[in-house]
Design a protein around this motif. Sequence first.
Motif, PDB file in Angstrom:
ATOM      1  N   ILE A  99      -5.072   2.208   4.596  1.00 14.25           N
ATOM      2  CA  ILE A  99      -5.076   1.631   3.254  1.00 14.25           C
ATOM      3  C   ILE A  99      -6.389   0.897   2.993  1.00 14.25           C
ATOM      4  CG2 ILE A  99      -3.998  -0.605   3.797  1.00 14.25           C
ATOM      5  CD1 ILE A  99      -2.395  -0.315   1.222  1.00 14.25           C
ATOM      6  N   ARG A 240      -4.356   1.684  -4.825  1.00 14.82           N
ATOM      7  CA  ARG A 240      -3.159   1.457  -4.012  1.00 14.82           C
ATOM      8  C   ARG A 240      -1.870   1.927  -4.684  1.00 14.82           C
ATOM      9  NH1 ARG A 240      -6.070  -3.118  -3.874  1.00 14.82           N
ATOM     10  NH2 ARG A 240      -4.582  -4.167  -5.255  1.00 14.82           N
ATOM     11  N   THR A 243      -1.093   5.607  -3.981  1.00 16.85           N
ATOM     12  CA  THR A 243      -0.592   5.886  -2.635  1.00 16.85           C
ATOM     13  C   THR A 243       0.889   5.559  -2.524  1.00 16.85           C
ATOM     14  OG1 THR A 243      -2.720   5.575  -1.525  1.00 16.85           O
ATOM     15  CG2 THR A 243      -0.754   5.203  -0.210  1.00 16.85           C
TER      16      THR A 243
END
Length: 328
Positions: A99, A240, A243
Amino acid sequence: MDWQQILTNVAGEIIAPTTAAYALAAIGLNVHFGMTGLLNFGQAGFMLLGAYGYAIASIAGWPVWAAVLVALACAVVFALILGIPTLKLRGDYLAIVTIAAAEIIRMIGRSTSMTEVTGGNAGLAGDGFKGSFQELSPLPDGNFAIGPWSYSMNLSNSWWVRIVGWALVALACFLVWRWMNSPWGRVLKGIREDEDAVRSLGKNVYAYKMQALVLGGAIGAIAGIVYALPRAVQPDSMGRPMTFYVWTILLLGGAATVFGPVLGSILLWTTLMLVKTVLRDVIPATVLRSEQIEMLGWVLVGVTLMLLVIFRPQGILGDRKELAIDVR
């Protein structure tokens, strides 16, 4: 409340390019997690690199096939750079690294020092890279309607993008099906369950993990291209949250299945469209503004997904025994 229009909009999400793009991204993540057990929380980074690679090459005048190869090369290089030092990590440690790596890609893309290449915070406008793709279309110009759905044949949000996007989804599903039933795929499943046992059999676990990371990342790069074709390449749109949406889709449909990512993508976006459309008709603007209804829609979808994880953690198509899920 016009239910016919609502259901038409909801059904339109089934064949939308965005739905196809997320299905592709989830298929790539399925290679990482469903087949190999890699906790990759940086799939958006692969998608962003694929979109940037394709767009930058197309703007430079490269043909579509060469631009796609550039996108794939970017994903492969990123997978190697990411995987070489980190694939020996397990579980949460790998998730943290991936990440962070995806965030690095996003921050580089929106950096002012990269404005001439990536467009900086504004990204790359779609007019600069869509032309070569649209020129490949064998479809005539104009609009075409199938039932209540009417779209342009060749422009941004077109039938041409839909046909190509879902054809790629079908091809990716076929490849994953073949991989899962091959000796190579069975080794990956063994790594997912107990990599020490696979290593004791003389298999190079590190090499297999690297292969899975590269292949899943390449599929993610293709997903990034499909995602960008109807719109533009904007780094903050592939951060983010993207994802986490991809993970939601995978877990909703079922990891370690062939069609789970496709079903998950269709269910997520159709359900979200249905919830938001109904809420806008039911709740007056004096009570909740449009952007608040947007957030409330995500809250309701999130609660539904929480219930799914609690009562069916393997997903809709998943097999609890396949992933050895323990919900105690």
